[in-house]
Write a protein that holds these residues in place. Sequence first.
Motif, short mmCIF file in Angstrom:
data_model
loop_
_atom_site.label_atom_id
_atom_site.label_comp_id
_atom_site.label_asym_id
_atom_site.label_seq_id
_atom_site.Cartn_x
_atom_site.Cartn_y
_atom_site.Cartn_z
N ASN A 7 -6.72 2.84 11.04
CA ASN A 7 -7.70 3.31 9.84
C ASN A 7 -6.95 4.28 8.93
OD1 ASN A 7 -9.93 3.44 8.11
ND2 ASN A 7 -10.96 4.82 9.57
N PHE A 8 -6.41 3.95 7.81
CA PHE A 8 -5.84 4.89 7.00
C PHE A 8 -6.13 4.85 5.55
CE2 PHE A 8 -2.20 7.52 6.58
CZ PHE A 8 -1.65 7.19 4.92
N VAL A 9 -6.29 5.73 4.74
CA VAL A 9 -6.65 5.67 3.51
C VAL A 9 -5.38 5.82 2.68
CG1 VAL A 9 -7.96 7.20 1.72
CG2 VAL A 9 -8.85 7.06 4.05
N LEU A 10 -5.46 4.80 1.89
CA LEU A 10 -4.03 4.61 1.11
C LEU A 10 -4.00 5.56 -0.11
CD1 LEU A 10 -4.40 0.59 0.47
CD2 LEU A 10 -2.96 1.88 1.94
N HIS A 11 -2.59 6.04 -0.12
CA HIS A 11 -2.35 7.13 -1.18
C HIS A 11 -2.01 6.20 -2.48
CE1 HIS A 11 -2.21 10.42 1.65
NE2 HIS A 11 -1.51 9.67 2.45
N SER A 12 -1.76 5.01 -2.31
CA SER A 12 -1.41 4.23 -3.58
C SER A 12 -2.66 3.92 -4.44
CB SER A 12 -0.70 3.06 -3.16
OG SER A 12 -1.53 2.12 -2.35
N ARG A 13 -3.82 4.39 -4.01
CA ARG A 13 -4.93 3.90 -4.70
C ARG A 13 -5.67 5.25 -4.88
NH1 ARG A 13 -6.41 -1.70 -3.29
NH2 ARG A 13 -8.33 -1.42 -4.21
N ASP A 14 -6.49 4.95 -6.06
CA ASP A 14 -7.07 6.37 -6.35
C ASP A 14 -8.56 6.71 -5.56
OD1 ASP A 14 -6.07 5.89 -9.90
OD2 ASP A 14 -5.12 7.24 -8.19
N ASP A 15 -8.88 5.56 -5.32
CA ASP A 15 -10.44 5.39 -4.57
C ASP A 15 -9.95 5.44 -3.30
OD1 ASP A 15 -11.05 1.67 -4.97
OD2 ASP A 15 -9.16 3.05 -4.92
N ASP A 16 -10.89 5.68 -2.44
CA ASP A 16 -11.03 5.72 -1.04
C ASP A 16 -11.02 4.25 -0.46
OD1 ASP A 16 -12.90 8.39 -0.22
OD2 ASP A 16 -10.73 8.26 -0.87
N VAL A 17 -9.72 3.63 -0.21
CA VAL A 17 -9.61 2.33 0.37
C VAL A 17 -8.97 2.36 1.58
CG1 VAL A 17 -8.52 0.05 -0.03
CG2 VAL A 17 -9.29 1.32 -2.07
N HIS A 18 -9.73 1.72 2.61
CA HIS A 18 -8.97 1.79 3.83
C HIS A 18 -8.26 0.68 4.21
CE1 HIS A 18 -12.00 5.12 5.62
NE2 HIS A 18 -12.59 4.47 4.59
N ALA A 19 -7.36 0.85 5.03
CA ALA A 19 -6.31 -0.13 5.34
C ALA A 19 -5.73 0.09 6.73
CB ALA A 19 -5.03 -0.11 4.24
N PHE A 20 -5.16 -1.17 7.21
CA PHE A 20 -4.34 -0.83 8.37
C PHE A 20 -2.92 -0.66 8.17
CE2 PHE A 20 -8.17 -2.41 9.95
CZ PHE A 20 -8.40 -3.82 9.85
N LEU A 21 -2.21 0.25 8.76
CA LEU A 21 -0.63 0.42 8.30
C LEU A 21 0.04 -0.26 9.64
CD1 LEU A 21 -0.53 3.75 6.86
CD2 LEU A 21 -0.61 1.75 5.66
N PHE A 22 0.88 -1.04 9.28
CA PHE A 22 1.88 -1.51 10.27
C PHE A 22 3.26 -1.25 10.04
CE2 PHE A 22 -1.36 -3.34 12.56
CZ PHE A 22 -2.26 -4.13 11.66
N SER A 23 4.12 -1.00 11.29
CA SER A 23 5.48 -0.75 10.59
C SER A 23 6.40 -1.35 11.88
CB SER A 23 5.80 0.61 10.79
OG SER A 23 5.11 1.38 9.78
N LEU A 24 7.48 -1.92 11.70
CA LEU A 24 8.35 -2.63 12.82
C LEU A 24 9.64 -2.08 12.61
CD1 LEU A 24 7.33 -6.27 12.53
CD2 LEU A 24 7.22 -4.85 14.58
N PRO A 25 10.22 -1.30 13.73
CA PRO A 25 11.61 -0.79 13.58
C PRO A 25 12.57 -1.65 13.44
CG PRO A 25 10.68 -1.10 16.04
CD PRO A 25 9.83 -1.31 15.09
N VAL A 26 13.49 -1.40 12.65
CA VAL A 26 14.74 -2.26 12.11
C VAL A 26 15.93 -1.52 12.75
CG1 VAL A 26 15.92 -3.12 10.41
CG2 VAL A 26 13.65 -3.05 10.19
N TYR A 27 16.73 -2.10 13.46
CA TYR A 27 17.96 -1.48 14.05
C TYR A 27 19.19 -2.11 13.59
CZ TYR A 27 14.42 -0.14 17.63
OH TYR A 27 13.40 0.31 18.33
N ARG A 28 20.11 -1.36 13.58
CA ARG A 28 21.49 -1.78 13.04
C ARG A 28 21.99 -2.84 14.00
NH1 ARG A 28 21.47 3.91 12.08
NH2 ARG A 28 21.61 4.45 9.85
#
Length: 815
Positions: A201-222
């Motif tokens: 549960n994360f409030v996006l910085h890219s939107r001016d209003d309070d929009v909740h989102a899921f943040l997902f990240s996958l590590p990339v290795y050399r």
Amino acid sequence: MLPPMQKASRRRAASNMPARLQLPMVITAVIGLVLAVFCSSLMWRWEQRAAHQEFVAVTQSQVAALQRGLDEYLNQLQALRALFEASDDVTRPEFESFAGRLLAGQKAIQNLSWVPRVKREERTEHELHGLAVGLPNYRIRAVTSNDSIVIAPEKDEYFPIFYSSLPVTSRIYGIDLLSQPGVGVHLLRARDEDTLSAVPNFVLHSRDDDVHAFLFSLPVYRRHMPRDTVEQRRAALAGFAHGAFVTGVAMEQVVGQSAMARGLNLYLFVDGADDDARPIHGLSVGPAARRAELATFGSLRSQWHATGTLVAGPARWILVATPVGNGPLAEHHDRSGLVLIGGLVITALVVLFLRSSIHHAHRLLRANEEISSLAHKDPLTGLDNRRAFNERLAAAFSGRRGRDSAFTLLYFDLDHFKDVNDTLGHPIGDMLLQQVATRVSAVVRRDDVVARVGGDEFFILQHHADEAMAAALAERINQTLAEPFLIQGNDVHVTSSIGIALCTKKTPTADMLIVQADLALYRAKGDGRNCFRFHSETFDREVHERVSISDDLRGAVDRGELCLYYQPQIELATGRIVGAEALLRWKHPERGLVSPGQFIPIAERTGAIMALGEFVISEACRQLQEWNQLGIAPNVLAINCSASQFKAGGDLIGFIDATVELSGVTPSQLEVELTESVLMEVTKQHNTLLARLHQLGVRIAIDDFGTGYSSLSYLTSYPFSRLKIAQELVFDVTRERRNATVVRAAIRLADELGIECIAEGIETPEQAALLIEAGCNQGQGFLFGRPVAAAEMTAMLRERREVPKPNPAPLSLAG
């Protein structure tokens, strides 16, 4: 139901009847009224139960739809990760082109981003590069505790958003994800474990209003850098493929389009929410999806509700569903009123008959569906079962003859799968098989067939494939199964052995193709497991050889081809012979002296081990009694027993008892040697065997101590007479300090427990000297004598031959 005119005629006839004839009708009417009320009550409860079942089923289908949608979104992120792992220099235009294709039709994905790893000394160059590629006023920024975005302070490393599917004017560029504690801790864990980072549960910085989102990240290795350990993954990390998924849009896109979901209120909570928690998003699904009024978790649980779980990597969400008031999934009781009215007209017999008929028809339908499913699908994994696979294989075999197109059969199972069941339990084993089926299904082509044919055994039918394609698929299977499985908090590691058979014009039948794949699998296991092997004619010759040896072995005892050799066991300090070990030999009239390593495994598989074991026991007791009569018998004569002898059936302990009594030897002169692995297997299934042996007076020794499933509890639980240190440890005892330490510990352990200790495989005086210095009293090995025939052993005992004493000087290399 009777027509109205006929009903009126019946009523008039009844009114004209005498009272004594109307009494049965009144009684019938009263009974009919009681039955009608009863049936109406039954219908009320049935409607309630059916509505609940339909509501739960619809809820679960929406949970599954949301999970599929979430998995589909994560697949886009996996694709982005693959892009950056495939190339060390992805340009912004390449990223934007690739991300644009991934985002096509994906309204719920707010953005896809590339987040590189920037070290302290690389920051200036990185910021200048950002300005050069068109990012206005690009600087690495941090998010403060009050959500202000400021220039990031100096630190060892940053993870700024550098590429993104959002316009270059977006304020997310340059934001260091590590500056946000709720995000950074997940990133670092994903980096170290090579897994998905999920912020539920994360409030996006890219939107001016309070929009909740899921943040997902996958590590990339050399590329070309190892990542087997945490330190290696930290050093090889290049950055993260990052994505933000708008919670509300995702739910509306997946659920809002489903006609089945109409009449549901859906609320999404973070896993572990308390009763006062409010949902991340609420959705009411009617003719058009709209936001639902947000309610607390506790208030929803107090209503009529159903729940489901969504999972993405380590993150979990709870989906709570309630029916919309007066909606299609709410309770309705129209039928119960109709039944009450109809019950006054029809008889109870018809009602009960109809109800019984409907119930019976439903049961038959369900039974037919279950029978059809069980006939062709494996109930655990959902894959084809053996019957379905055999049908597909037969069809492919027939098609091959018509179109002359080759295909391959891969037969694999999991190495040491039994250990998983024994240590973690069968439920974990079942879940492992399910995940194996999922992974394997993901690496085969759409037209290939994967089937589970029993236990941990799987078949793969690979259409239109040659040897190279089969090898590539086997490599993919081994690679995907080698990655750890996370099952209920347990990291489960397994490997697979694969046998491959190519179907060609020479393949006579489909059954023969399976036999060939089975032989190749057997070879893969014999070559150390975790590999794949192709069938060849050599395998057929080896099988023929094993069958031939098995046939010859059946009559070897009766033909007098078996004999015992004896290897002396000496007292290290004096060189005096104190015992011997009886070793089985087979003198074949055509093959010559056959190695025990060649015929003993065959005997165990075919069941001939029982006859061989009885021969060894009988011959050892006979020879021991002969030496007793000559007055030259050693203190102990040791024989070996395998687990197969205990499991093959029959009373092995009773046979030993009878043989010892018949031969007239003292039971304490006979010693039964069991390896640690055999000991573990025997005591698990036959835990009274050792106690029975001890009651006979027969000595029990632990053979090859230190190489099997060592467990100190065995030493304290069972009456062992002697501990035999494995020759693998003795071989390097003068060269490897670790071996010397283990050997010393074993000697001290035996001494403390009051158990005799003997070392096997002594070949050099230096080994013997070190063992004497460590406190070992007895030894056995080529230094003192190789296994010899009974006549030569008799001569050695008659002469009371002593071997030269080893030099007792300690060695500094391993000491």
